[in-house]
Design a protein around this motif. Structure first.
Motif, PDB file in Angstrom:
ATOM      1  N   VAL A 119       0.922  -1.242   0.024  1.00  0.00           N
ATOM      2  CA  VAL A 119       0.088  -0.022  -0.239  1.00  0.00           C
ATOM      3  C   VAL A 119       0.885   1.380   0.120  1.00  0.00           C
ATOM      4  O   VAL A 119       0.981   2.081   0.876  1.00  0.00           O
ATOM      5  N   PRO A 120       1.655   1.426  -1.051  1.00  0.00           N
ATOM      6  CA  PRO A 120       2.690   2.445  -1.044  1.00  0.00           C
ATOM      7  C   PRO A 120       2.047   3.776  -0.811  1.00  0.00           C
ATOM      8  O   PRO A 120       2.692   4.890  -0.287  1.00  0.00           O
ATOM      9  N   ALA A 121       1.029   4.242  -1.682  1.00  0.00           N
ATOM     10  CA  ALA A 121       0.349   5.574  -1.452  1.00  0.00           C
ATOM     11  C   ALA A 121      -0.235   5.628  -0.022  1.00  0.00           C
ATOM     12  O   ALA A 121       0.266   6.946   0.452  1.00  0.00           O
ATOM     13  N   LEU A 122      -0.867   4.766   0.409  1.00  0.00           N
ATOM     14  CA  LEU A 122      -1.399   4.873   1.911  1.00  0.00           C
ATOM     15  C   LEU A 122      -0.121   4.928   3.096  1.00  0.00           C
ATOM     16  O   LEU A 122       0.023   6.084   3.868  1.00  0.00           O
ATOM     17  N   ALA A 123       0.832   4.249   2.798  1.00  0.00           N
ATOM     18  CA  ALA A 123       2.090   4.183   3.772  1.00  0.00           C
ATOM     19  C   ALA A 123       2.814   5.741   3.556  1.00  0.00           C
ATOM     20  O   ALA A 123       3.000   6.227   4.567  1.00  0.00           O
ATOM     21  N   SER A 124       2.890   6.159   2.326  1.00  0.00           N
ATOM     22  CA  SER A 124       3.480   7.278   2.212  1.00  0.00           C
ATOM     23  C   SER A 124       2.684   8.551   2.583  1.00  0.00           C
ATOM     24  O   SER A 124       3.369   9.429   3.163  1.00  0.00           O
ATOM     25  N   ALA A 125       1.295   8.431   2.360  1.00  0.00           N
ATOM     26  CA  ALA A 125       0.703   9.621   2.956  1.00  0.00           C
ATOM     27  C   ALA A 125       0.475   9.495   4.471  1.00  0.00           C
ATOM     28  O   ALA A 125       0.612  10.611   5.236  1.00  0.00           O
ATOM     29  N   LEU A 126       0.489   8.415   5.294  1.00  0.00           N
ATOM     30  CA  LEU A 126       0.828   8.442   6.599  1.00  0.00           C
ATOM     31  C   LEU A 126       2.054   8.963   7.050  1.00  0.00           C
ATOM     32  O   LEU A 126       2.143   9.844   8.066  1.00  0.00           O
ATOM     33  N   ALA A 127       3.123   8.426   6.355  1.00  0.00           N
ATOM     34  CA  ALA A 127       4.406   9.077   6.577  1.00  0.00           C
ATOM     35  C   ALA A 127       4.763  10.644   6.438  1.00  0.00           C
ATOM     36  O   ALA A 127       5.141  11.294   7.391  1.00  0.00           O
ATOM     37  N   PHE A 128       3.804  11.226   5.471  1.00  0.00           N
ATOM     38  CA  PHE A 128       3.994  12.534   5.039  1.00  0.00           C
ATOM     39  C   PHE A 128       3.113  13.307   6.427  1.00  0.00           C
ATOM     40  O   PHE A 128       3.673  14.133   7.076  1.00  0.00           O
ATOM     41  N   PHE A 129       2.131  12.683   6.685  1.00  0.00           N
ATOM     42  CA  PHE A 129       1.143  13.412   7.773  1.00  0.00           C
ATOM     43  C   PHE A 129       1.873  13.323   9.200  1.00  0.00           C
ATOM     44  O   PHE A 129       2.125  14.557   9.794  1.00  0.00           O
ATOM     45  N   ASP A 130       2.795  12.360   9.581  1.00  0.00           N
ATOM     46  CA  ASP A 130       3.601  12.330  10.774  1.00  0.00           C
ATOM     47  C   ASP A 130       4.543  13.135  10.665  1.00  0.00           C
ATOM     48  O   ASP A 130       4.949  13.945  11.622  1.00  0.00           O
ATOM     49  N   GLY A 131       5.201  13.382   9.470  1.00  0.00           N
ATOM     50  CA  GLY A 131       6.315  14.573   9.368  1.00  0.00           C
ATOM     51  C   GLY A 131       5.811  15.700   9.362  1.00  0.00           C
ATOM     52  O   GLY A 131       6.492  16.690  10.128  1.00  0.00           O
ATOM     53  N   TYR A 132       4.715  16.035   8.757  1.00  0.00           N
ATOM     54  CA  TYR A 132       4.068  17.401   8.589  1.00  0.00           C
ATOM     55  C   TYR A 132       3.615  17.852  10.025  1.00  0.00           C
ATOM     56  O   TYR A 132       3.822  19.086  10.386  1.00  0.00           O
ATOM     57  N   ARG A 133       3.114  16.987  10.925  1.00  0.00           N
ATOM     58  CA  ARG A 133       2.675  17.346  12.273  1.00  0.00           C
ATOM     59  C   ARG A 133       3.674  17.421  13.189  1.00  0.00           C
ATOM     60  O   ARG A 133       3.653  17.730  14.437  1.00  0.00           O
ATOM     61  N   SER A 134       5.167  17.068  13.061  1.00  0.00           N
ATOM     62  CA  SER A 134       6.181  16.954  13.820  1.00  0.00           C
ATOM     63  C   SER A 134       7.002  18.257  13.646  1.00  0.00           C
ATOM     64  O   SER A 134       7.304  18.837  12.709  1.00  0.00           O
ATOM     65  N   GLU A 135       7.294  18.612  14.910  1.00  0.00           N
ATOM     66  CA  GLU A 135       8.428  20.015  14.967  1.00  0.00           C
ATOM     67  C   GLU A 135       9.612  19.444  14.334  1.00  0.00           C
ATOM     68  O   GLU A 135      10.310  20.232  13.729  1.00  0.00           O
ATOM     69  N   ARG A 136       9.968  18.392  14.958  1.00  0.00           N
ATOM     70  CA  ARG A 136      11.377  17.976  14.596  1.00  0.00           C
ATOM     71  C   ARG A 136      11.280  16.392  13.878  1.00  0.00           C
ATOM     72  O   ARG A 136      10.677  15.555  14.578  1.00  0.00           O
ATOM     73  N   VAL A 137      11.716  16.109  12.748  1.00  0.00           N
ATOM     74  CA  VAL A 137      11.677  14.723  12.516  1.00  0.00           C
ATOM     75  C   VAL A 137      13.067  14.127  12.379  1.00  0.00           C
ATOM     76  O   VAL A 137      14.209  14.841  12.228  1.00  0.00           O
ATOM     77  N   PRO A 138      13.171  12.801  12.673  1.00  0.00           N
ATOM     78  CA  PRO A 138      14.459  12.209  12.672  1.00  0.00           C
ATOM     79  C   PRO A 138      15.191  12.060  11.460  1.00  0.00           C
ATOM     80  O   PRO A 138      15.178  11.135  10.664  1.00  0.00           O
ATOM     81  N   ALA A 139      15.782  13.127  10.789  1.00  0.00           N
ATOM     82  CA  ALA A 139      16.691  12.997   9.670  1.00  0.00           C
ATOM     83  C   ALA A 139      18.366  12.797   9.837  1.00  0.00           C
ATOM     84  O   ALA A 139      18.841  12.982   8.954  1.00  0.00           O
ATOM     85  N   ASN A 140      18.454  12.487  11.159  1.00  0.00           N
ATOM     86  CA  ASN A 140      19.931  12.176  11.620  1.00  0.00           C
ATOM     87  C   ASN A 140      20.508  11.114  10.705  1.00  0.00           C
ATOM     88  O   ASN A 140      21.533  11.357  10.173  1.00  0.00           O
ATOM     89  N   LEU A 141      19.906  10.187  10.326  1.00  0.00           N
ATOM     90  CA  LEU A 141      20.297   8.813   9.639  1.00  0.00           C
ATOM     91  C   LEU A 141      20.679   9.590   8.074  1.00  0.00           C
ATOM     92  O   LEU A 141      21.642   9.273   7.578  1.00  0.00           O
ATOM     93  N   LEU A 142      19.664  10.125   7.395  1.00  0.00           N
ATOM     94  CA  LEU A 142      19.896  10.639   6.402  1.00  0.00           C
ATOM     95  C   LEU A 142      21.273  11.724   6.137  1.00  0.00           C
ATOM     96  O   LEU A 142      21.958  11.472   5.228  1.00  0.00           O
ATOM     97  N   GLN A 143      21.109  12.614   7.092  1.00  0.00           N
ATOM     98  CA  GLN A 143      22.176  13.366   7.575  1.00  0.00           C
ATOM     99  C   GLN A 143      23.574  12.790   7.485  1.00  0.00           C
ATOM    100  O   GLN A 143      24.788  13.098   6.613  1.00  0.00           O
ATOM    101  N   ALA A 144      23.786  11.747   8.200  1.00  0.00           N
ATOM    102  CA  ALA A 144      24.727  10.891   8.251  1.00  0.00           C
ATOM    103  C   ALA A 144      25.346  10.132   7.094  1.00  0.00           C
ATOM    104  O   ALA A 144      26.443  10.182   6.692  1.00  0.00           O
ATOM    105  N   GLN A 145      24.378   9.658   6.415  1.00  0.00           N
ATOM    106  CA  GLN A 145      24.468   9.128   5.066  1.00  0.00           C
ATOM    107  C   GLN A 145      25.116  10.142   4.046  1.00  0.00           C
ATOM    108  O   GLN A 145      26.042   9.736   3.394  1.00  0.00           O
TER     109      GLN A 145
END
Length: 113
Positions: free
Chosen positions: A50-76
């Motif tokens: 369910v890629p569209a639903l999972a992506s929409a949920l991830a977008f919503f969680d990121g949108y409502r968060s003041e800080r998101v865990p981008a640490n791993l992405l930045q480290a990579q």
């Protein structure tokens, strides 16, 4: 009816940047969120893509968060391209880490991972 709700949201607030910020849509999303999470999680557990639903949920969680865990992405990005990253304690400074502990150059081509 649904398009009318969208129209009403923008009539009430012409500067609305996202429908999730409109009280009507915010209530509707909050009301449906537990079921939405169950559908996505059960689909994943059952191996149903369910890629569209999972992506929409991830977008919503990121949108409502003041800080998101981008640490791993930045480290990579820093490891593979020596892009550097900023720390919350010093957001205007970029830091680079020598991830391999070898060599003096910071180009990704010098790393033997």
């Amino acid at each position: 009816a649904f398009l009318g709700d969208i129209t009403n949201a923008f009539r009430q607030n012409p500067n609305l940047t996202n429908l999730l910020l409109d009280p009507f849509f915010a209530r509707a999303v909050q009301r449906c969120m537990p079921s939405f999470r169950r559908v996505v999680s059960q689909s994943v557990l059952l191996g149903v893509p369910v890629p569209a639903l999972a992506s929409a949920l991830a977008f919503f969680d990121g949108y409502r968060s003041e800080r998101v865990p981008a640490n791993l992405l930045q480290a990579q990005r820093d490891y593979f391209g020596a892009h550097g990253y900023s720390l919350l304690a010093a957001p205007d400074q970029f830091t680079h880490t020598n991830w391999t502990g070898r060599g003096g150059r910071v180009a990704a081509s010098t790393y033997n991972a």
